[in-house]
Scaffold this motif. Structure first.
Motif, PDB file in Angstrom:
ATOM      1  N   ASP A  14      36.919  44.555  32.935  1.00  0.00           N
ATOM      2  CA  ASP A  14      36.987  44.004  34.290  1.00  0.00           C
ATOM      3  C   ASP A  14      37.713  44.937  35.258  1.00  0.00           C
ATOM      4  N   ASN A  15      38.650  45.772  34.759  1.00  0.00           N
ATOM      5  CA  ASN A  15      39.363  46.647  35.685  1.00  0.00           C
ATOM      6  C   ASN A  15      38.469  47.754  36.230  1.00  0.00           C
ATOM      7  N   MET A  16      37.346  48.011  35.546  1.00  0.00           N
ATOM      8  CA  MET A  16      36.372  48.955  36.059  1.00  0.00           C
ATOM      9  C   MET A  16      35.400  48.280  37.028  1.00  0.00           C
ATOM     10  N   LEU A  17      35.062  47.021  36.747  1.00  0.00           N
ATOM     11  CA  LEU A  17      34.039  46.344  37.545  1.00  0.00           C
ATOM     12  C   LEU A  17      34.581  45.653  38.791  1.00  0.00           C
ATOM     13  N   TYR A  18      35.734  44.983  38.672  1.00  0.00           N
ATOM     14  CA  TYR A  18      36.188  44.094  39.738  1.00  0.00           C
ATOM     15  C   TYR A  18      37.626  44.397  40.171  1.00  0.00           C
ATOM     16  N   LYS A  19      37.941  43.876  41.337  1.00  0.00           N
ATOM     17  CA  LYS A  19      39.331  43.816  41.752  1.00  0.00           C
ATOM     18  C   LYS A  19      40.010  42.684  40.984  1.00  0.00           C
ATOM     19  N   SER A  20      41.316  42.760  40.799  1.00  0.00           N
ATOM     20  CA  SER A  20      42.032  41.764  40.001  1.00  0.00           C
ATOM     21  C   SER A  20      41.844  40.359  40.574  1.00  0.00           C
TER      22      SER A  20
END
Length: 290
Positions: A158-164
């Motif tokens: 998720d840290n590659m795909l989205y903002k937290s």
């Protein structure tokens, strides 16, 4: 789910918090919120269908493997019967021709089943190798590609795909998604399920109720990016979320939570041809000899 609908839902929550809204405006906002809820229900329905299809595909693969094992057992029995006939001095010649024909038919069918399964496995390996070679070393830190039971799993952190805490795709994910989209486009006979997963930390945003919502919205964002930005046929795509209930690591550690926050792109071949092969198995079996 569109950003406009999410924004409408957020606006409803915000205005209800202040208590200052006209009846007409409230009705409009309520209608938008209801539309959002309906779309969530539709998304969940599509996800459940995809899960059933994936389960069915795995069942068909297992059935095919069992069929191959059964045919091999039958072949061994036929061979043993043939050997018995050849050693017999009385009625050995009576059944030899029939046994040879059955052995040849069974052997040909087994080889056809094996070749078909090998072809599917080979396509999966080529797909996996092509994708892995196209990714940089840095991308491979956030992308894991595996083939399990005839299905290709591409797991994206998720840290590659989205903002937290968000379901919006980050700009840095674009290049990686474009490479995955190219592979999907090259294999047009494969179905694609996008599955969102989270850790067990509750989400605290007014427009997202819980981790179910977050995982489904993240999967939907990837689906819409593949469709609108990379021109993947939406009929091949299904989006679904599993929330925090499909962990692959311990949620009691920081590292475990990071592994659990992922989005999987599951690429499955159409296995209808395997079922047709099974249904066309040679009739008969071993021939009794005396």
């Amino acid at each position: 789910m569109s950003i406009r609908l999410i924004s409408s839902a957020l606006l409803v929550v915000s205005i209800l918090g202040t208590g200052c809204v006209s009846n007409k405006k409230f009705a409009q906002l309520q209608s938008s919120y209801n539309d959002l809820q309906n779309q969530n229900k539709e998304l969940d329905g599509r996800y459940q269908t995809a899960q059933r299809d994936l389960t069915g595909a795995n069942t068909r693969v297992k059935s095919l493997e069992e069929q191959i094992a059964s045919q091999r057992t039958g072949l061994a029995a036929l061979q043993a019967a043939l050997d018995k006939c050849l050693n017999s001095t009385s009625q050995g010649n009576v059944n030899i021709s029939k046994l040879v024909d059955e052995i040849n038919a069974s052997n040909k069918y087994i080889q056809h089943l094996v070749n078909t399964k090998n072809k599917s496995d080979s396509l999966n390996m080529v797909l996996t190798n092509n994708l892995t070679r196209s990714l940089s070393r840095e991308e491979l830190r956030d992308v894991d590609v595996q083939v399990l039971k005839g299905v290709v799993y591409i797991s994206l952190s998720d840290n590659m795909l989205y903002k937290s805490g968000s379901y919006e795709i980050s700009p840095k994910a674009g290049e990686t998604l474009s490479k995955i989209a190219k592979i999907i486009m090259d294999y047009k006979d494969y179905e694609v399920l996008i599955e969102g997963n989270t850790d067990n930390v509750p989400i605290s945003q007014t427009n997202i109720r819980n981790n179910w919502d977050l995982s489904a919205l993240r999967a939907s964002s990837v689906v819409q990016a593949l469709q609108t930005t990379y021109n993947v046929d939406p009929k091949r795509l299904t989006a679904g979320g599993r929330g925090e209930y499909n962990p692959i690591a311990d949620n009691n550690t920081v590292e475990g939570k990071a592994k659990n926050r992922r989005t999987q792109i599951i690429i499955t071949p159409k296995l209808d041809q395997f079922m047709e092969l099974i249904e066309k198995a040679p009739e008969g079996g071993t021939t009794e000899t005396k």
